[in-house]
Write an enzyme that holds these catalytic residues in place. Structure first.
Site, PDB file in Angstrom:
ATOM      1  N   CYS A   2       2.836  -7.615  -5.421  1.00 56.37           N
ATOM      2  CA  CYS A   2       1.939  -8.730  -5.730  1.00 56.37           C
ATOM      3  C   CYS A   2       1.255  -8.392  -7.046  1.00 56.37           C
ATOM      4  CB  CYS A   2       0.907  -8.922  -4.621  1.00 56.37           C
ATOM      5  SG  CYS A   2      -0.270 -10.259  -4.970  1.00 56.37           S
ATOM      6  N   GLU A 105       4.952 -15.182  -7.052  1.00 60.69           N
ATOM      7  CA  GLU A 105       6.094 -14.277  -7.107  1.00 60.69           C
ATOM      8  C   GLU A 105       7.162 -14.934  -7.972  1.00 60.69           C
ATOM      9  OE1 GLU A 105       5.874 -11.374  -6.152  1.00 60.69           O
ATOM     10  OE2 GLU A 105       4.501 -11.262  -4.445  1.00 60.69           O
TER      11      GLU A 105
END
Length: 233
Positions: A2, A105
């Site tokens: 992340c 993402e």
């Protein structure tokens, strides 16, 4: 991993969601990046209350000689955090919640192109990443507080894009995860399982989010995949 996320919720909603009694200070951000100051929620060690504070994203272990390690520790693998020197003490004693209402993402399209996607709760509510925090003394003697986001295996929604996802703590597990007196890492592993994909959603966003200096609502607005595909050819 992340590497970017969003927290656009109003301060009052953050207080209500995390059960914080004191005032919180936070201006909405749509493209939070490593090394920036980010909000975390901790449990006070002496009183039964939760606190809200800002720390640097990129954990610097208390034993580190310099701050450069923080560029490599924005994430910690949940399956091994209790064993790694950089994270094992924090995993037992210094856990936190990192508020968010979305994260990004990137899906690899070819050797040069990646398509960013945003992920969030299906009802657009605030949630919390599982985090660890540390306090490091810099060469001048000043203390610097830092944090990392734990990652886990992806759920069905994220796995299409990437092979890891941030560990999202269910609200019912907040108390256990924050408890500074609880150090059973085996039991804590139950808080780090992939979040239920049926409660989440994803949508494509523009490559505007690729640059950390871009921080506005446009970063998380949905775009048309058809238009993106046409622009690649």
């Amino acid at each position: 991993m992340c590497g970017r996320y969003r927290l656009s919720a109003k301060e009052r909603y953050l207080r209500d969601h995390f059960g914080i009694e004191e005032e919180v200070s936070w201006q909405p951000q749509w493209n939070i990046a490593p090394t920036q100051k980010v909000p975390i929620v901790r449990q006070d060690r002496k009183e039964p209350k939760r606190t809200f504070g800002l720390v640097r994203w990129g954990l610097i272990p208390f034993w580190a000689k310099d701050a450069s390690i923080g560029f490599k520790t924005i994430n910690a693998t949940s399956e091994t955090a209790a064993e790694k020197p950089a994270f094992r003490d924090a995993m037992r004693q210094r856990r936190c919640l990192i508020p968010a209402d979305g994260f990004y993402e990137w899906e690899k399209l070819d050797a040069k192109q990646k398509q960013p996607y945003a992920f969030g709760m299906a009802d657009d509510s605030v949630f919390a990443f599982a985090g660890l925090w540390e306090r490091w003394r810099d060469p001048t003697g000043e203390f610097v507080e830092t944090c990392t986001i734990l990652t886990t295996k992806p759920n069905a929604l994220v796995s299409v894009v990437l092979d890891r996802m941030p560990a999202i703590v269910k609200p019912g597990d907040y108390e256990l995860w924050l408890d500074p007196g609880f150090a059973d890492v085996v039991a804590l592993a139950d808080c780090l399982k992939p979040f239920d994909s049926r409660l989440m959603k994803k949508w494509p966003v523009s490559t505007r989010v690729n640059r950390a200096e871009n921080d506005d609502q446009e970063c998380s607005q949905e775009v048309s995949i058809a238009n993106i595909a046409q622009s690649l050819f």
